[in-house]
Design a protein around this motif. Structure first.
Motif, PDB file in Angstrom:
ATOM      1  N   ASP A  59      -1.116   0.628  10.444  1.00  0.00           N
ATOM      2  CA  ASP A  59      -1.991   0.507  11.621  1.00  0.00           C
ATOM      3  C   ASP A  59      -2.700   1.826  11.900  1.00  0.00           C
ATOM      4  O   ASP A  59      -3.892   1.856  12.202  1.00  0.00           O
ATOM      5  CB  ASP A  59      -1.169   0.108  12.851  1.00  0.00           C
ATOM      6  CG  ASP A  59      -0.729  -1.349  12.759  1.00  0.00           C
ATOM      7  OD1 ASP A  59      -1.320  -2.097  11.955  1.00  0.00           O
ATOM      8  OD2 ASP A  59       0.212  -1.727  13.481  1.00  0.00           O
ATOM      9  N   ASP A  60      -1.948   2.922  11.835  1.00  0.00           N
ATOM     10  CA  ASP A  60      -2.548   4.238  12.088  1.00  0.00           C
ATOM     11  C   ASP A  60      -3.631   4.546  11.051  1.00  0.00           C
ATOM     12  O   ASP A  60      -4.702   5.052  11.384  1.00  0.00           O
ATOM     13  CB  ASP A  60      -1.478   5.345  12.045  1.00  0.00           C
ATOM     14  CG  ASP A  60      -0.497   5.215  13.209  1.00  0.00           C
ATOM     15  OD1 ASP A  60      -0.800   4.467  14.167  1.00  0.00           O
ATOM     16  OD2 ASP A  60       0.578   5.850  13.149  1.00  0.00           O
ATOM     17  N   ALA A  61      -3.327   4.235   9.795  1.00  0.00           N
ATOM     18  CA  ALA A  61      -4.300   4.510   8.722  1.00  0.00           C
ATOM     19  C   ALA A  61      -5.568   3.692   8.928  1.00  0.00           C
ATOM     20  O   ALA A  61      -6.680   4.192   8.746  1.00  0.00           O
ATOM     21  CB  ALA A  61      -3.681   4.180   7.367  1.00  0.00           C
ATOM     22  N   LEU A  62      -5.408   2.432   9.332  1.00  0.00           N
ATOM     23  CA  LEU A  62      -6.576   1.578   9.537  1.00  0.00           C
ATOM     24  C   LEU A  62      -7.383   2.047  10.745  1.00  0.00           C
ATOM     25  O   LEU A  62      -8.616   2.021  10.733  1.00  0.00           O
ATOM     26  CB  LEU A  62      -6.148   0.118   9.705  1.00  0.00           C
ATOM     27  CG  LEU A  62      -5.605  -0.533   8.425  1.00  0.00           C
ATOM     28  CD1 LEU A  62      -5.043  -1.909   8.722  1.00  0.00           C
ATOM     29  CD2 LEU A  62      -6.707  -0.625   7.373  1.00  0.00           C
ATOM     30  N   ALA A  63      -6.685   2.486  11.776  1.00  0.00           N
ATOM     31  CA  ALA A  63      -7.400   2.983  12.963  1.00  0.00           C
ATOM     32  C   ALA A  63      -8.222   4.225  12.589  1.00  0.00           C
ATOM     33  O   ALA A  63      -9.367   4.377  13.003  1.00  0.00           O
ATOM     34  CB  ALA A  63      -6.400   3.312  14.069  1.00  0.00           C
ATOM     35  N   ARG A  64      -7.636   5.096  11.772  1.00  0.00           N
ATOM     36  CA  ARG A  64      -8.353   6.303  11.335  1.00  0.00           C
ATOM     37  C   ARG A  64      -9.517   5.948  10.416  1.00  0.00           C
ATOM     38  O   ARG A  64     -10.587   6.512  10.496  1.00  0.00           O
ATOM     39  CB  ARG A  64      -7.411   7.228  10.557  1.00  0.00           C
ATOM     40  CG  ARG A  64      -6.700   8.259  11.410  1.00  0.00           C
ATOM     41  CD  ARG A  64      -6.133   9.378  10.551  1.00  0.00           C
ATOM     42  NE  ARG A  64      -5.320   8.908   9.441  1.00  0.00           N
ATOM     43  CZ  ARG A  64      -4.050   8.517   9.563  1.00  0.00           C
ATOM     44  NH1 ARG A  64      -3.460   8.555  10.753  1.00  0.00           N
ATOM     45  NH2 ARG A  64      -3.368   8.093   8.524  1.00  0.00           N
ATOM     46  N   GLY A  65      -9.284   4.963   9.533  1.00  0.00           N
ATOM     47  CA  GLY A  65     -10.288   4.647   8.511  1.00  0.00           C
ATOM     48  C   GLY A  65     -11.367   3.715   9.009  1.00  0.00           C
ATOM     49  O   GLY A  65     -12.381   3.527   8.348  1.00  0.00           O
ATOM     50  N   PRO A  90       0.823  -1.216   0.000  1.00  0.00           N
ATOM     51  CA  PRO A  90       0.000   0.000   0.000  1.00  0.00           C
ATOM     52  C   PRO A  90       0.855   1.263   0.000  1.00  0.00           C
ATOM     53  O   PRO A  90       2.000   1.250   0.446  1.00  0.00           O
ATOM     54  CB  PRO A  90      -0.793  -0.106   1.300  1.00  0.00           C
ATOM     55  CG  PRO A  90       0.088  -0.891   2.203  1.00  0.00           C
ATOM     56  CD  PRO A  90       0.883  -1.825   1.334  1.00  0.00           C
ATOM     57  N   MET A  91       0.272   2.353  -0.493  1.00  0.00           N
ATOM     58  CA  MET A  91       0.986   3.625  -0.507  1.00  0.00           C
ATOM     59  C   MET A  91       0.155   4.717   0.163  1.00  0.00           C
ATOM     60  O   MET A  91       0.671   5.483   0.952  1.00  0.00           O
ATOM     61  CB  MET A  91       1.310   4.006  -1.956  1.00  0.00           C
ATOM     62  CG  MET A  91       2.132   5.263  -2.103  1.00  0.00           C
ATOM     63  SD  MET A  91       2.800   5.446  -3.763  1.00  0.00           S
ATOM     64  CE  MET A  91       1.395   6.044  -4.649  1.00  0.00           C
ATOM     65  N   HIS A  92      -1.156   4.780  -0.143  1.00  0.00           N
ATOM     66  CA  HIS A  92      -1.990   5.861   0.374  1.00  0.00           C
ATOM     67  C   HIS A  92      -2.892   5.347   1.491  1.00  0.00           C
ATOM     68  O   HIS A  92      -3.626   4.371   1.299  1.00  0.00           O
ATOM     69  CB  HIS A  92      -2.848   6.463  -0.736  1.00  0.00           C
ATOM     70  CG  HIS A  92      -2.034   7.095  -1.816  1.00  0.00           C
ATOM     71  ND1 HIS A  92      -1.085   8.066  -1.549  1.00  0.00           N
ATOM     72  CD2 HIS A  92      -2.021   6.897  -3.150  1.00  0.00           C
ATOM     73  CE1 HIS A  92      -0.516   8.436  -2.686  1.00  0.00           C
ATOM     74  NE2 HIS A  92      -1.068   7.736  -3.668  1.00  0.00           N
ATOM     75  N   ASP A  93      -2.870   6.031   2.635  1.00  0.00           N
ATOM     76  CA  ASP A  93      -3.618   5.521   3.789  1.00  0.00           C
ATOM     77  C   ASP A  93      -5.131   5.517   3.599  1.00  0.00           C
ATOM     78  O   ASP A  93      -5.820   4.644   4.089  1.00  0.00           O
ATOM     79  CB  ASP A  93      -3.218   6.255   5.078  1.00  0.00           C
ATOM     80  CG  ASP A  93      -3.211   7.747   4.937  1.00  0.00           C
ATOM     81  OD1 ASP A  93      -3.569   8.242   3.857  1.00  0.00           O
ATOM     82  OD2 ASP A  93      -2.839   8.423   5.916  1.00  0.00           O
ATOM     83  N   ALA A  94      -5.664   6.488   2.824  1.00  0.00           N
ATOM     84  CA  ALA A  94      -7.126   6.557   2.674  1.00  0.00           C
ATOM     85  C   ALA A  94      -7.673   5.283   2.014  1.00  0.00           C
ATOM     86  O   ALA A  94      -8.783   4.840   2.324  1.00  0.00           O
ATOM     87  CB  ALA A  94      -7.505   7.775   1.842  1.00  0.00           C
ATOM     88  N   ASN A  95      -6.887   4.696   1.116  1.00  0.00           N
ATOM     89  CA  ASN A  95      -7.363   3.493   0.427  1.00  0.00           C
ATOM     90  C   ASN A  95      -7.543   2.319   1.388  1.00  0.00           C
ATOM     91  O   ASN A  95      -8.403   1.464   1.190  1.00  0.00           O
ATOM     92  CB  ASN A  95      -6.387   3.106  -0.680  1.00  0.00           C
ATOM     93  CG  ASN A  95      -6.431   4.102  -1.825  1.00  0.00           C
ATOM     94  OD1 ASN A  95      -7.473   4.718  -2.061  1.00  0.00           O
ATOM     95  ND2 ASN A  95      -5.318   4.274  -2.517  1.00  0.00           N
ATOM     96  N   LEU A  96      -6.736   2.272   2.431  1.00  0.00           N
ATOM     97  CA  LEU A  96      -6.828   1.150   3.376  1.00  0.00           C
ATOM     98  C   LEU A  96      -8.155   1.205   4.142  1.00  0.00           C
ATOM     99  O   LEU A  96      -8.797   0.182   4.358  1.00  0.00           O
ATOM    100  CB  LEU A  96      -5.635   1.179   4.331  1.00  0.00           C
ATOM    101  CG  LEU A  96      -4.297   0.865   3.651  1.00  0.00           C
ATOM    102  CD1 LEU A  96      -3.131   1.162   4.587  1.00  0.00           C
ATOM    103  CD2 LEU A  96      -4.258  -0.583   3.181  1.00  0.00           C
ATOM    104  N   GLY A  97      -8.563   2.403   4.544  1.00  0.00           N
ATOM    105  CA  GLY A  97      -9.846   2.543   5.245  1.00  0.00           C
ATOM    106  C   GLY A  97     -11.007   2.146   4.348  1.00  0.00           C
ATOM    107  O   GLY A  97     -11.938   1.459   4.785  1.00  0.00           O
ATOM    108  N   THR A  98     -10.937   2.535   3.085  1.00  0.00           N
ATOM    109  CA  THR A  98     -12.007   2.180   2.142  1.00  0.00           C
ATOM    110  C   THR A  98     -12.080   0.664   1.956  1.00  0.00           C
ATOM    111  O   THR A  98     -13.158   0.066   1.984  1.00  0.00           O
ATOM    112  CB  THR A  98     -11.746   2.860   0.773  1.00  0.00           C
ATOM    113  OG1 THR A  98     -11.654   4.264   0.986  1.00  0.00           O
ATOM    114  CG2 THR A  98     -12.843   2.559  -0.219  1.00  0.00           C
TER     115      THR A  98
END
Ligand SMILES: C[S@@+](CC[C@H](N)C(=O)[O-])C[C@H]1O[C@@H](n2cnc3c(N)ncnc32)[C@H](O)[C@@H]1O
Length: 172
Positions: A64-70, A35-43
């Motif tokens: 982990d931070d991106a998933l927690a946010r998303g 992965p590169m962009h955190d927003a995609n992980l939440g989606t």
């Protein structure tokens, strides 16, 4: 006269949904291993929850931070950390899973021709800028492509992954 369209309330949606226990490492795994962009992980996480899939990601702090946010879900999501993508994919394949790449590739089947997954399937997504690494292409059993007629060369990776997950889950 057309009947008026009434949007269901969140309470109605929850009550009507068939209770379905998510079996961890079950039927479907979305593998966002580069992965590169955190927003995609939440989606992707939201789509995984919607179709009952697990999400496999690398064990990086920013992931982990991106998933927690998303993660706007009520339940904890099913996320697994994969340290070494290539050995993991090879192990999955040896254990009998189908390894399906989501990629614009000559040999790919079109999304509309992709059947629902009948056995454990790992859906492999590419890096946002460089796609699926060549070494990982060798581990794929097949690939699926989402046809495009616009001017862009590819879709957003979370959109592509979500469309394929819905198809694999038999919900589209
Ligand atoms: C932005 S694209 C990668 C760009 C492109 N592969 C490249 O090398 O320039 C990121 C990922 O989204 C997925 N993807 C995007 N559009 C797709 C499409 N139309 N069909 C299948 N996969 C797609 C693939 O997994 C791809 O590796």
């Amino acid at each position: 006269m057309r009947p008026a369209i009434r949007v269901r309330t969140p309470q109605e949606i929850r009550t009507a949904r068939r209770p379905r226990r998510h079996r961890c490492w079950g039927h479907l795994v979305a593998a966002a291993l580069w992965p590169m962009h955190d927003a995609n992980l939440g989606t992707l996480l939201r789509t995984c929850d919607a179709v009952g899939a697990c999400l496999a990601v690398p064990p990086f702090r920013w992931v982990d931070d991106a998933l927690a946010r998303g993660n706007t879900l009520r339940q904890p999501a099913c996320v697994h950390r994969v340290g070494s993508p290539l050995p993991w994919l090879a192990d999955e394949r040896r254990a009998g899973a189908a390894i399906l790449g989501v990629e614009l590739a000559d040999e790919a089947v079109r999304l509309a021709d992709l059947p629902a997954a009948r056995r454990r399937t790992v859906m492999v997504l590419g890096h946002e800028a460089t796609g699926i690494p060549p070494e990982a292409l060798d581990l794929l059993d097949g690939a699926v492509e989402i046809p495009m007629i616009g001017t862009g060369s590819s879709l957003n990776v979370a959109v592509a992954g979500s469309l394929v997950l819905y198809r694999l889950a038999g919900l589209l």
